[in-house]
Design a protein around this motif. Structure first.
Motif, short mmCIF file in Angstrom:
data_model
loop_
_atom_site.label_atom_id
_atom_site.label_comp_id
_atom_site.label_asym_id
_atom_site.label_seq_id
_atom_site.Cartn_x
_atom_site.Cartn_y
_atom_site.Cartn_z
N SER A 224 0.83 -1.22 0.00
CA SER A 224 0.00 0.00 0.00
C SER A 224 0.85 1.26 0.00
CB SER A 224 -0.93 0.01 1.21
OG SER A 224 -1.84 -1.06 1.15
N ILE A 225 1.89 1.27 0.79
CA ILE A 225 2.77 2.44 0.85
C ILE A 225 3.49 2.64 -0.49
CG2 ILE A 225 4.89 3.37 1.88
CD1 ILE A 225 3.94 2.03 4.54
N VAL A 226 4.08 1.58 -1.00
CA VAL A 226 4.81 1.68 -2.27
C VAL A 226 3.90 2.17 -3.39
CG1 VAL A 226 5.99 0.34 -4.07
CG2 VAL A 226 6.58 -0.01 -1.66
N PHE A 227 2.73 1.55 -3.51
CA PHE A 227 1.85 1.93 -4.61
C PHE A 227 1.12 3.25 -4.35
CE2 PHE A 227 2.61 -2.45 -5.91
CZ PHE A 227 2.87 -2.24 -7.25
N GLY A 228 0.93 3.62 -3.09
CA GLY A 228 0.36 4.93 -2.81
C GLY A 228 1.26 6.04 -3.37
N VAL A 229 2.56 5.86 -3.21
CA VAL A 229 3.52 6.82 -3.77
C VAL A 229 3.50 6.78 -5.30
CG1 VAL A 229 5.99 7.38 -3.95
CG2 VAL A 229 5.01 6.78 -1.73
N ILE A 230 3.49 5.57 -5.84
CA ILE A 230 3.44 5.42 -7.31
C ILE A 230 2.16 6.05 -7.85
CG2 ILE A 230 3.18 3.73 -9.18
CD1 ILE A 230 5.12 1.91 -7.56
N TYR A 231 1.04 5.83 -7.17
CA TYR A 231 -0.24 6.39 -7.62
C TYR A 231 -0.20 7.92 -7.66
CZ TYR A 231 -2.45 1.78 -6.98
OH TYR A 231 -2.81 0.47 -7.06
N LEU A 232 0.39 8.51 -6.62
CA LEU A 232 0.48 9.97 -6.60
C LEU A 232 1.33 10.48 -7.75
CD1 LEU A 232 -0.34 12.56 -5.15
CD2 LEU A 232 1.70 12.31 -3.73
N GLY A 233 2.42 9.79 -8.03
CA GLY A 233 3.24 10.13 -9.19
C GLY A 233 2.48 10.00 -10.49
N ALA A 234 1.64 8.97 -10.59
CA ALA A 234 0.84 8.76 -11.80
C ALA A 234 -0.17 9.89 -12.00
CB ALA A 234 0.13 7.41 -11.74
N VAL A 235 -0.70 10.42 -10.90
CA VAL A 235 -1.64 11.55 -11.01
C VAL A 235 -0.95 12.73 -11.70
CG1 VAL A 235 -2.87 13.31 -9.68
CG2 VAL A 235 -3.11 10.92 -9.07
N HIS A 236 0.27 13.01 -11.28
CA HIS A 236 1.01 14.13 -11.86
C HIS A 236 1.43 13.84 -13.30
CE1 HIS A 236 0.88 16.45 -8.22
NE2 HIS A 236 1.25 15.37 -7.54
N LEU A 237 1.75 12.59 -13.60
CA LEU A 237 2.04 12.20 -14.97
C LEU A 237 0.80 12.38 -15.85
CD1 LEU A 237 3.90 11.04 -17.14
CD2 LEU A 237 3.28 8.74 -16.33
N GLY A 238 -0.36 12.05 -15.30
CA GLY A 238 -1.62 12.24 -16.02
C GLY A 238 -1.87 13.70 -16.36
N VAL A 239 -1.52 14.59 -15.44
CA VAL A 239 -1.66 16.04 -15.70
C VAL A 239 -0.75 16.45 -16.85
CG1 VAL A 239 -1.27 18.34 -14.74
CG2 VAL A 239 -2.41 16.59 -13.36
N LEU A 240 0.47 15.96 -16.84
CA LEU A 240 1.42 16.26 -17.92
C LEU A 240 0.90 15.74 -19.26
CD1 LEU A 240 4.18 17.30 -18.92
CD2 LEU A 240 5.11 15.06 -18.31
N LEU A 241 0.44 14.49 -19.27
CA LEU A 241 -0.11 13.92 -20.50
C LEU A 241 -1.32 14.72 -20.99
CD1 LEU A 241 0.10 10.09 -19.76
CD2 LEU A 241 1.46 11.39 -21.40
N GLY A 242 -2.14 15.17 -20.04
CA GLY A 242 -3.30 15.99 -20.39
C GLY A 242 -2.89 17.28 -21.08
#
Length: 192
Positions: free
Chosen positions: A16-34
């Motif tokens: 949960s901790i590892v992927f919680g961090v990865i998920y937050l990074g993915a949110v910001h990557l999604g903003v960039l892709l957008g």
């Protein structure tokens, strides 16, 4: 399938901790892709290309731990941690974690956790895509979109889910088994 041990709870916490961090990074990557896709009028598809990332905690936990609820609980905790770390979508992400976890869990429930492999991971990716798509219709007002865009969203999300939560999770977990890291978990005992 039902008996949880302390090591299972610890693994849920770590994943949960590892992927919680990865998920937050993915949110910001999604903003960039957008931002990149905005000039083409396709910014709505930005998160779809990486959507499978948000199914990975559930797939990892289900595949490694093989206990009823492991996928859903892990996904929900990872989503909660993502919110606590600053996800700008807010607490609704916790509901999304539940929806995604239930979908992934369904893939493992097809064999009642007796077997876990490619088929269960692929089914989990498909079911998580379906449940999250339905949730997306409700949450994100997809009903106003043309059917072609809805189809594109679904197909891209499914491809992403298969890549990240089936292929990448399987290869990662199998590698960890070969290294001996997961030998005390069901994946280590049943690995073929």
């Amino acid at each position: 399938m039902f008996k949880w041990e302390l090591k299972d709870v610890i693994m849920v916490g770590i994943v949960s901790i590892v992927f919680g961090v990865i998920y937050l990074g993915a949110v910001h990557l999604g903003v960039l892709l957008g931002a990149i896709l905005a000039p083409l009028g396709l910014s709505i598809l930005a998160n779809e290309f990486i959507f499978g990332v948000w199914f990975m905690a559930a797939a990892f936990a289900g595949y490694v731990i093989r206990r009823l609820g492991a996928a859903t609980i892990t996904e929900m905790i990872a989503a909660l941690l993502e919110v606590f770390m600053g996800n700008f979508y807010g607490p609704i992400v916790f509901v999304s974690g539940f929806v995604q976890g239930i979908g992934t869990e369904a893939g493992f429930l097809t064999t009642r956790y007796k077997r876990a492999g490619w088929i269960q991971l692929i089914l989990g990716a498909v079911f998580a895509t379906i449940t999250s798509f339905i949730w997306g219709i409700v949450r994100s007002s997809f009903t106003g979109l043309q059917w072609q865009m809805l189809l594109a969203i679904f197909v891209i999300r499914l491809a992403s889910a298969l890549l990240f939560s089936a292929v990448l999770v399987k290869l990662t977990c199998d590698h960890l088994v070969k290294m001996g890291v997961l030998k005390s978990y069901p994946i280590g005992a049943h690995h073929v």
